[in-house]
Design a protein around this motif. Structure first.
Motif, PDB file in Angstrom:
ATOM      1  N   LYS A  78       0.836  -1.271  -0.039  1.00  0.00           N
ATOM      2  CA  LYS A  78       0.109   0.142   0.073  1.00  0.00           C
ATOM      3  C   LYS A  78       0.927   1.326   0.000  1.00  0.00           C
ATOM      4  O   LYS A  78       1.580   1.549   0.770  1.00  0.00           O
ATOM      5  N   ILE A  79       0.807   2.056  -1.038  1.00  0.00           N
ATOM      6  CA  ILE A  79       1.621   3.199  -1.212  1.00  0.00           C
ATOM      7  C   ILE A  79       0.815   4.403  -1.041  1.00  0.00           C
ATOM      8  O   ILE A  79      -0.296   4.534  -2.117  1.00  0.00           O
ATOM      9  N   LEU A  80       0.917   5.326  -0.349  1.00  0.00           N
ATOM     10  CA  LEU A  80       0.378   6.705  -0.084  1.00  0.00           C
ATOM     11  C   LEU A  80       1.070   7.790  -0.983  1.00  0.00           C
ATOM     12  O   LEU A  80       2.316   8.095  -0.880  1.00  0.00           O
ATOM     13  N   LEU A  81       0.748   8.270  -1.858  1.00  0.00           N
ATOM     14  CA  LEU A  81       1.214   9.353  -2.661  1.00  0.00           C
ATOM     15  C   LEU A  81       0.834  10.905  -2.104  1.00  0.00           C
ATOM     16  O   LEU A  81      -0.264  11.002  -2.355  1.00  0.00           O
ATOM     17  N   ALA A  82       1.545  11.556  -1.304  1.00  0.00           N
ATOM     18  CA  ALA A  82       1.068  12.949  -1.017  1.00  0.00           C
ATOM     19  C   ALA A  82       1.347  13.776  -2.168  1.00  0.00           C
ATOM     20  O   ALA A  82       2.631  14.100  -2.381  1.00  0.00           O
ATOM     21  N   VAL A  83       0.376  14.633  -2.528  1.00  0.00           N
ATOM     22  CA  VAL A  83       0.475  15.517  -3.802  1.00  0.00           C
ATOM     23  C   VAL A  83      -0.231  16.694  -3.371  1.00  0.00           C
ATOM     24  O   VAL A  83      -1.011  16.967  -2.439  1.00  0.00           O
ATOM     25  N   ASP A  84       0.335  17.803  -3.996  1.00  0.00           N
ATOM     26  CA  ASP A  84      -0.110  18.980  -3.745  1.00  0.00           C
ATOM     27  C   ASP A  84      -0.354  19.929  -4.993  1.00  0.00           C
ATOM     28  O   ASP A  84      -0.669  21.175  -5.124  1.00  0.00           O
ATOM     29  N   GLY A  85       0.141  19.243  -6.243  1.00  0.00           N
ATOM     30  CA  GLY A  85       0.086  20.073  -7.535  1.00  0.00           C
ATOM     31  C   GLY A  85       1.178  20.996  -7.580  1.00  0.00           C
ATOM     32  O   GLY A  85       0.999  21.576  -8.741  1.00  0.00           O
TER      33      GLY A  85
END
Length: 141
Positions: free
Chosen positions: A2-9
């Motif tokens: 399980k991989i969480l991609l923390a994105v903000d643009g």
């Protein structure tokens, strides 16, 4: 995994995605479960009080969609399906809390340096995630 991609643009999210696309032998191994998470800063209390709940919710939804939709499209080109999620609050704290409580195996996020200490100092969000979370974090610079 399980991989969480923390994105903000930001451009740092774009660098993170480019890294993933270029290093599929390291990260994108076909059977991973991906979740893209964006965290919006809360509107100031006075602004929220002046607007209806529907307007505030619509604002958060639009802001989140602007961040998440390009990520979804980019990863879809590589055949990766991901869940998209948005929250409101302190980004570092929320990313760490979700990663821990939902038992993610890895967090991947972009980071950057500040000023003349650029190679020594990380962004405040990534610093908070590292300080508040025992889940491994891959920082892409």
């Amino acid at each position: 995994m399980k991989i969480l991609l923390a994105v903000d643009g930001s451009p740092f999210t774009q660098k993170m995605l480019a890294y993933l696309a270029a290093h599929d032998e390291l990260v994108l191994q076909g059977r991973n479960e991906y979740t893209a998470l964006t965290v919006q800063s809360a509107l100031p209390p006075r602004a929220r009080a002046a607007l209806s709940k529907e307007m505030v919710d619509e604002y958060y939804a639009e802001e989140s969609a602007q961040v998440l939709e390009p990520v979804r499209k980019f990863l879809a080109q590589s055949g990766i399906t991901l869940a998209c999620r948005s929250e409101v609050g302190n980004a570092g704290e929320i990313i760490a809390k979700i990663a821990e409580s939902e038992k993610f195996d890895l967090i991947i996020m972009g980071t950057h340096g500040h000023g003349s200490l650029g190679k020594l100092v990380m962004g405040s969000v990534s610093t908070k995630v590292l300080a508040n979370c025992s889940v491994p974090v891959m920082l892409i610079r």
